[in-house]
Enzyme design. Structure first.
Site, short mmCIF file in Angstrom:
data_model
loop_
_atom_site.label_atom_id
_atom_site.label_comp_id
_atom_site.label_asym_id
_atom_site.label_seq_id
_atom_site.Cartn_x
_atom_site.Cartn_y
_atom_site.Cartn_z
N CYS A 321 47.45 24.92 22.36
CA CYS A 321 47.33 25.89 23.46
C CYS A 321 47.81 25.36 24.80
O CYS A 321 48.51 26.06 25.54
CB CYS A 321 45.91 26.41 23.57
SG CYS A 321 44.68 25.21 24.13
N HIS A 384 40.13 26.30 25.80
CA HIS A 384 41.35 27.03 25.48
C HIS A 384 42.12 27.23 26.77
O HIS A 384 41.55 27.57 27.81
CB HIS A 384 41.04 28.38 24.83
CG HIS A 384 42.27 29.16 24.46
ND1 HIS A 384 43.38 28.58 23.88
CD2 HIS A 384 42.58 30.48 24.61
CE1 HIS A 384 44.31 29.49 23.68
NE2 HIS A 384 43.85 30.65 24.12
N ASP A 407 48.62 34.87 27.53
CA ASP A 407 48.37 33.76 26.61
C ASP A 407 49.49 33.69 25.58
O ASP A 407 49.73 34.64 24.83
CB ASP A 407 47.02 33.97 25.91
CG ASP A 407 46.55 32.74 25.16
OD1 ASP A 407 47.35 31.80 24.99
OD2 ASP A 407 45.38 32.72 24.74
#
Length: 748
Positions: A321, A384, A407
């Site tokens: 991530c 995250h 994202d």
């Protein structure tokens, strides 16, 4: 527009673009002073000059390396501003009898009605159109050379435009045209300096941080023990703009929609990963990286994008991530969209739209993976990382513009693709899950409830609720503070939790949750399950703050019997190594405990864990999750708690042995002390620094003895003046992700 609808013509266009960008990149790397003797397609147009560096000063793009490249200076311009160009002719143009046009094209099938093709007649002395239109005026004319000023609309389509000059002779009006095709790639970007642009950012310090700064920090770790990794965004590198354009082409986003930052960002989140095919970077979390690059080895985006471009657009291996977030920051900033990396500590992945993360345990305290039905895949990520991008949102009500969450990590499909955002932070904070895009999913990430269920024969469906925690998820949301820089500590962290959620425990926070529940059908039943009120034993799991690798630690639960009668406690203590996504890797310890507490008595349950028990079970980022579950036999009271922490590792120290001087060799040392009672072998060092050195990876032919101080020195030649940050990572077979950074002052 889908790829299938775009057809073979678009595929050929992308293939040609890939080949051209790759060729350009190789030429720039190998260029030596050579003369260009190519012939013009149009004899009486001898040359077109774009004044790339001069225009770049006014357009805030002078740092882009393509602007000053010796091979070919490509103009980098921002919409909403005019720029200058000059046309040198073989003979003077007779404006009374002859016509000349500047023709701009974008994409494989440019069309005037879609704004992908523009004809600008040359002749008038002043601009006559509003700022949302293309316009052209003659700034100067000495007969042989015509200097033009061209106005770029503030909502212009963003990307790589091609320019040509068309002329029509007096005898050829309406029929034959001669054309001179300019060889330059003309990049037009979003413009945060222009008040009419959808990406306008008023504050100059924020523009400097979120648009022009080419290094930054991405925070990782556990919420009580986080650290900032410096990341080299490198958005001004000479191959980043070509790579960004290729990524946009492969996204399938219609060329006519590329003036909208919301649509561009959404397209990027679906193309930076490989789940939708043809993406830049492949995600992997299982620790098997032998056929690629370990995610923690990357020091910045340039090496990834360069490998992607030089391989002809083949997917690079591997990312997680924070790597995807670094890439998205790079591409957004390169295109002119203000962007920052954002880390959510204890981040929920709600897979079933219930606004809860549900964990199931059997009667013995062991977690039931995937739940009782085998399809419960909710998880809690220790952290995250995603992004905030700054833009107006004319598609939403007033007040929902500004920072938008997006994202690029492939987690869950949205509109039949792995993509996420942009979603207004204000909508997330208020629980307005009906606003696009993906508000429900992003709201859950910071505000879901954590629910523990345990097998219970007395329950109608076989499980009873042991715990519901409103405040475990979204413990803090951090980004790098504007204008700050801290190489050795985390003083530059900016806590922006308040932008994502109201303070925990306040009425506003609960109202936001209830707003989200009302708009989420799947969540409503989960918010009605009753919990037991028969609780007279108090439990507390002690926090574990910091453990240095190679040192022991212990799990400690304090128990107090508040009742007037003895209580029998059955407890289960677990410690597992976990991936940062919350997925269990290996058991470290599993220990059942049973004891009796007298009225008013306090007992501490302690499980000691030695290095021998955990060293060979650690996985990426050395994270450990502790579960403690307990049942009171007499009252059927149930309790559970969980905690996670990171096994710490030493920092990589970086020092220059002398002041760094531009265009002169500089020597820098990298060092750390081996904390283990074992030899380190298979050592590798990765370094990168924008304006200092291009990305490089060194395999070191040496070992590091137990508790020895490792030192390695590298030399490089700084290319730019000013404060420049160098980022490095060390890894070996026994240790990984030893990282460090240092800001060096480069002087004349």
């Amino acid at each position: 527009m889908s790829r299938s609808r775009m057809g073979s013509e678009h595929a050929a266009y992308v293939a040609d673009m890939t080949s051209r960008y790759r060729r350009d990149n190789e030429r720039r790397r190998e260029f030596s002073a050579e003369s260009d003797t190519g012939s013009s397609q149009l004899p009486h147009v001898e040359r077109v000059e774009f004044y790339a560096p001069q225009n770049a000063r006014e357009h805030h793009t002078l740092r882009y390396e393509v602007v000053q490249d010796r091979y070919r200076a490509d103009p980098v311009l921002r919409r909403g501003q005019p720029f200058y160009m000059a046309i040198r002719l073989g003979r003077p143009l007779d404006f009374a009898r002859e016509r000349m046009y500047v023709v701009l094209k974008y994409g494989p099938r440019p069309v005037v009605t879609l704004g992908t093709k523009v004809y600008l007649p040359v002749g008038k002395k002043e601009f006559t159109k509003e700022k949302q239109h293309w316009d052209c005026r003659v700034h100067g004319d000495d007969g042989a050379t015509v200097v033009l000023q061209i106005q770029i609309p503030f909502d212009c389509l963003v990307g790589d435009w091609s320019f040509s000059i068309q002329t029509i002779g007096a005898e050829s009006v309406g029929r034959r045209r001669a054309e001179y095709k300019c060889r330059e790639n003309v990049y037009i970007l979003f413009n945060p300096w222009c008040p009419e642009d959808a990406c306008y950012m008023e504050d100059a310090a924020e523009r400097d941080e979120y648009v022009t700064s080419d290094t930054g920090k991405i925070f990782v770790g556990a919420h009580r023990r986080y650290r900032g990794r410096h990341w080299v965004f490198g958005q001004h590198d000479n191959m980043v703009l070509p790579a960004a354009q290729l990524i946009l082409e492969r996204s399938g986003l219609s060329h006519a929609e590329r003036g909208s930052p919301a649509k561009v960002v959404r397209a990027l989140t679906g193309t930076l990963h490989s789940e939708n095919h043809g993406g830049v970077l492949q995600a992997r979390w299982d620790g098997q990286y032998e056929d690629g690059v370990s995610p923690w080895t990357w020091t910045g985006s340039v090496r990834i994008l360069e490998q992607y471009l030089r391989s002809g657009g083949r997917t690079v291996k591997y990312g997680q991530c924070w790597v995807f977030s670094g890439l998205l920051t790079t591409v957004c900033r390169a295109l002119g969209i203000p962007c920052r990396s954002v880390t959510n500590f204890v981040s929920a992945h709600d897979t079933d739209g219930t606004l809860t993360v549900d964990k199931f345990f059997d009667a013995f305290g062991d977690e039931i993976e995937h739940g009782p039905t085998g399809d419960s895949n909710d998880s809690l990520w220790n952290f995250h990382v995603w992004n905030d991008a700054w833009m107006a949102r004319p598609d939403l009500p007033r007040g929902y513009g500004g920072w938008q969450a997006c994202d690029a990590t492939p987690q869950q499909e949205s509109d039949n693709k792995f993509q996420c955002g942009p979603c207004s932070l204000e909508a997330i904070r208020r629980g307005e899950v009906g606003f696009g895009f993906d508000t429900t999913f992003l709201f859950s990430e910071v505000n879901a409830d954590l629910v523990h269920w345990q097998e219970d024969d007395a329950s109608d469906w076989g499980f009873s609720k042991v715990k519901r925690d409103h405040y475990h998820v979204g413990r803090s949301v951090l980004t790098k503070r504007c204008g700050a820089a801290d190489s050795d500590d985390e003083a530059d962290a900016d806590d922006i939790t308040h932008l994502y959620k109201n303070p925990e425990g306040t009425a506003a926070e609960r109202i936001a949750v209830f707003n989200a529940v009302r708009g989420t059908v799947g969540a409503q039943k989960y918010f009605d399950y009753p919990a037991s009120d028969d609780e007279d034993v108090q439990f507390q799991l002690a926090d574990i703050d910091s453990v240095m690798i190679g040192q022991p630690f212990h799990v400690d639960v304090n128990v107090l019997n508040k009742s007037a009668e003895p209580r029998t406690i059955k407890a289960f203590m677990h410690a597992n190594s976990v991936y940062y996504t919350g997925i269990k890797a290996l058991d470290i310890v599993r220990e059942p405990v049973e004891f009796t507490l007298q009225p008013g008595q306090t007992e501490s349950v302690v499980v000691k864990i030695t290095p021998e028990k955990y060293m060979d079970k650690l996985v990426d980022y050395c994270m450990v999750k502790v579960y403690a579950l307990a049942n009171v036999v007499e009252t059927r009271q149930s309790w559970s708690e969980e905690d996670d922490f990171v096994i710490s590792k030493p920092k990589l120290r970086i020092e220059a042995d002398q002041p760094c001087v531009v265009n002169k060799e500089c020597r820098v040392s990298f060092s750390f002390k081996n904390p283990l009672n074992m030899e380190l072998n298979g050592c590798m060092l990765s370094i990168e620094g924008s304006g200092l050195t291009r990305p490089r990876v060194m395999k070191l032919k040496r070992t590091v003895q137990p508790h020895e101080t490792f030192t390695h020195t590298e030399a490089f030649v700084p290319r730019e003046l000013g404060d420049k940050t160098i980022v490095a990572t060390f890894q070996c077979r026994q240790l990984f992700d030893i990282e460090g950074s240092k800001t060096l002052a480069v002087v004349n």
